[in-house]
Enzyme design. Structure first.
Site, mmCIF file in Angstrom:
data_model
loop_
_atom_site.group_PDB
_atom_site.id
_atom_site.type_symbol
_atom_site.label_atom_id
_atom_site.label_comp_id
_atom_site.label_asym_id
_atom_site.label_seq_id
_atom_site.Cartn_x
_atom_site.Cartn_y
_atom_site.Cartn_z
ATOM 1 N N ASP A 111 14.713 -0.245 -0.473
ATOM 2 C CA ASP A 111 15.430 -0.726 0.648
ATOM 3 C C ASP A 111 16.211 -1.695 0.310
ATOM 4 O O ASP A 111 16.981 -1.418 -0.238
ATOM 5 C CB ASP A 111 13.976 -1.060 1.874
ATOM 6 C CG ASP A 111 14.577 -0.942 3.048
ATOM 7 O OD1 ASP A 111 15.416 -0.222 3.701
ATOM 8 O OD2 ASP A 111 14.391 -1.913 3.941
ATOM 9 N N LYS A 163 0.775 -1.415 -0.101
ATOM 10 C CA LYS A 163 -0.026 0.144 0.051
ATOM 11 C C LYS A 163 0.806 1.110 0.101
ATOM 12 O O LYS A 163 0.430 2.252 -0.264
ATOM 13 C CB LYS A 163 -0.715 0.206 1.241
ATOM 14 C CG LYS A 163 -1.452 -1.062 1.520
ATOM 15 C CD LYS A 163 -2.442 -1.042 2.898
ATOM 16 C CE LYS A 163 -2.802 -2.452 3.172
ATOM 17 N NZ LYS A 163 -2.753 -2.641 4.559
ATOM 18 N N GLY A 164 2.267 1.106 0.206
ATOM 19 C CA GLY A 164 2.996 2.218 0.483
ATOM 20 C C GLY A 164 2.962 3.241 -0.483
ATOM 21 O O GLY A 164 3.182 4.540 -0.275
ATOM 22 N N ARG A 200 0.440 6.382 7.516
ATOM 23 C CA ARG A 200 0.574 6.607 6.072
ATOM 24 C C ARG A 200 -0.143 7.903 5.851
ATOM 25 O O ARG A 200 0.160 8.567 4.631
ATOM 26 C CB ARG A 200 -0.337 5.524 5.565
ATOM 27 C CG ARG A 200 0.240 4.093 5.745
ATOM 28 C CD ARG A 200 -0.737 3.211 4.920
ATOM 29 N NE ARG A 200 -0.401 1.825 4.925
ATOM 30 C CZ ARG A 200 0.609 1.030 4.415
ATOM 31 N NH1 ARG A 200 1.632 1.572 3.924
ATOM 32 N NH2 ARG A 200 0.787 -0.140 4.889
ATOM 33 N N ASP A 259 4.375 3.535 6.309
ATOM 34 C CA ASP A 259 3.616 3.159 7.608
ATOM 35 C C ASP A 259 4.669 2.606 8.525
ATOM 36 O O ASP A 259 5.620 1.970 8.310
ATOM 37 C CB ASP A 259 2.623 2.323 7.343
ATOM 38 C CG ASP A 259 3.058 0.674 7.133
ATOM 39 O OD1 ASP A 259 3.898 0.560 6.161
ATOM 40 O OD2 ASP A 259 2.763 -0.292 7.665
ATOM 41 N N LYS A 298 17.131 4.054 0.054
ATOM 42 C CA LYS A 298 17.878 4.017 1.182
ATOM 43 C C LYS A 298 19.169 3.196 1.072
ATOM 44 O O LYS A 298 19.243 2.058 1.129
ATOM 45 C CB LYS A 298 17.015 3.360 2.306
ATOM 46 C CG LYS A 298 17.279 3.618 3.712
ATOM 47 C CD LYS A 298 16.548 2.994 4.757
ATOM 48 C CE LYS A 298 15.206 3.432 4.985
ATOM 49 N NZ LYS A 298 14.495 2.499 6.144
ATOM 50 N N PHE A 333 14.305 4.636 10.029
ATOM 51 C CA PHE A 333 12.905 4.236 9.562
ATOM 52 C C PHE A 333 12.035 5.464 9.506
ATOM 53 O O PHE A 333 11.811 6.282 10.428
ATOM 54 C CB PHE A 333 12.107 3.135 10.924
ATOM 55 C CG PHE A 333 11.146 2.397 10.312
ATOM 56 C CD1 PHE A 333 11.345 1.517 9.366
ATOM 57 C CD2 PHE A 333 9.770 2.839 10.483
ATOM 58 C CE1 PHE A 333 10.284 0.679 8.627
ATOM 59 C CE2 PHE A 333 8.663 2.451 9.937
ATOM 60 C CZ PHE A 333 8.924 1.186 9.253
ATOM 61 N N GLU A 368 7.386 2.628 -6.914
ATOM 62 C CA GLU A 368 7.482 1.953 -5.544
ATOM 63 C C GLU A 368 7.719 3.265 -4.736
ATOM 64 O O GLU A 368 8.115 4.305 -5.158
ATOM 65 C CB GLU A 368 8.808 1.188 -5.331
ATOM 66 C CG GLU A 368 8.370 -0.176 -5.190
ATOM 67 C CD GLU A 368 7.690 -0.705 -3.800
ATOM 68 O OE1 GLU A 368 7.048 0.462 -3.283
ATOM 69 O OE2 GLU A 368 8.334 -1.603 -3.446
ATOM 70 N N ASP A 369 7.329 3.210 -3.387
ATOM 71 C CA ASP A 369 7.594 3.970 -2.451
ATOM 72 C C ASP A 369 9.100 4.329 -2.031
ATOM 73 O O ASP A 369 9.538 5.477 -2.248
ATOM 74 C CB ASP A 369 6.583 3.828 -1.259
ATOM 75 C CG ASP A 369 6.924 2.517 -0.701
ATOM 76 O OD1 ASP A 369 7.528 1.617 -1.133
ATOM 77 O OD2 ASP A 369 6.211 2.115 0.485
HETATM 78 P P1 IMP Z 1 12.618 -4.267 0.281
HETATM 79 O O1 IMP Z 1 11.893 -5.254 -0.339
HETATM 80 O O2 IMP Z 1 13.610 -4.529 1.526
HETATM 81 O O3 IMP Z 1 13.177 -3.217 -0.650
HETATM 82 O O4 IMP Z 1 11.113 -3.450 0.867
HETATM 83 C C1 IMP Z 1 10.615 -2.453 0.428
HETATM 84 C C2 IMP Z 1 9.280 -2.049 1.190
HETATM 85 O O5 IMP Z 1 9.601 -2.039 2.689
HETATM 86 C C3 IMP Z 1 8.975 -0.822 0.797
HETATM 87 O O6 IMP Z 1 8.120 -0.741 -0.364
HETATM 88 C C4 IMP Z 1 8.272 -0.332 2.152
HETATM 89 O O7 IMP Z 1 6.844 -0.720 1.903
HETATM 90 C C5 IMP Z 1 9.000 -0.968 3.175
HETATM 91 N N1 IMP Z 1 9.941 -0.090 3.796
HETATM 92 C C6 IMP Z 1 11.458 -0.022 3.444
HETATM 93 N N2 IMP Z 1 11.772 0.940 4.406
HETATM 94 C C7 IMP Z 1 10.987 1.562 5.039
HETATM 95 C C8 IMP Z 1 10.896 2.884 6.085
HETATM 96 O O8 IMP Z 1 11.792 3.319 6.279
HETATM 97 N N3 IMP Z 1 9.589 3.007 6.538
HETATM 98 C C9 IMP Z 1 8.226 2.302 6.053
HETATM 99 N N4 IMP Z 1 8.565 1.183 5.314
HETATM 100 C C10 IMP Z 1 9.591 0.794 4.539
HETATM 101 MG MG MG Z 2 5.629 -1.223 0.160
#
Ligand code: IMP
Ligand code: MG
Length: 182
Positions: free
Chosen positions: A106, A46-47, A168, A162, A134, A155, A102-103
């Site tokens: 990470d 949902k991000g 959110r 969220d 990040k 974070f 994508e939001d």
């Molecule tokens: P990844 O697979 O580790 O790249 O995860 C990405 C997802 O984790 C993003 O789409 C976010 O929904 C969530 N996420 C990663 N970092 C943060 C953060 O600092 N705050 C909130 N959600 C995060």
């Molecule tokens: Mg997400």
């Protein structure tokens, strides 16, 4: 600020004005790059829902949208690369110009899974757009065609992001007080 949630926030990292500027910049870049085409924007729930809503209003070429929902398996900090589809696309993307919205990038685990999955459906092209990045947390290398704002290894919440499904609806991107998630 008169916002009840601000008591859980230690600082505003990216104020709404800066987010707005960045979304406008990305929208203009997409509009330039996809001139004469009709891309499909795919956002990961949902991000990215707020980013998607603001981004499409800054795109001046015709486009369509679709949404996907995925969940990552793995407890705590261990991301196993196992991702489950909760909601798949309604659209056949074969031959389409796809942009994943994508939001935040990470670890990159979710995006690398999505890229593989969508690539197998034979789109004409596939590009990835992330509003936040990040770099300290990357585990998998992801090439971002459109990259927004780099954030430190903290974070963050707000503008769609969220913690435990909350925050959110904060208009700015904020750093949460550590005691909230400890
Ligand atoms: P990844 O697979 O580790 O790249 O995860 C990405 C997802 O984790 C993003 O789409 C976010 O929904 C969530 N996420 C990663 N970092 C943060 C953060 O600092 N705050 C909130 N959600 C995060
Ligand atoms: Mg997400």
């Amino acid at each position: 600020m008169g916002n009840e949630m601000m008591k859980d926030i230690s600082s505003v990292l990216v104020p709404r004005e800066e987010i707005e500027k960045e979304v406008k910049r990305i929208g203009a870049a997409i509009s330039r790059d996809y001139a004469g085409k009709t891309p499909i924007l795919i956002s990961v729930l949902k991000g990215a829902f707020i980013f998607m809503a603001d981004l499409v209003r800054n795109i001046t070429v015709p486009c369509t949208l679709d949404f996907m929902s995925v969940s990552s398996y793995g407890k705590g900090t261990k991301t196993s690369g196992q991702v489950q589809i909760i909601k798949d696309l309604d659209t056949n993307i074969e031959g389409r110009d796809v942009i994943i919205v994508e939001d935040i990038l990470d670890s990159g685990v979710t995006l690398s899974y999505l890229i593989r999955l969508l690539q197998a459906r034979r789109p004409a092209s596939l590009a990835v757009c992330a509003l936040f990045d990040k770099p300290a947390r990357h585990k998998v290398e992801i090439r971002l065609a459109y990259k927004g704002i780099e954030v430190p290894n903290e974070f963050i919440v707000g503008y769609g992001l969220d913690y435990a499904e909350k925050y959110r609806n904060l208009p700015d991107v904020c750093v949460l007080k550590p005691e909230i998630y400890e």
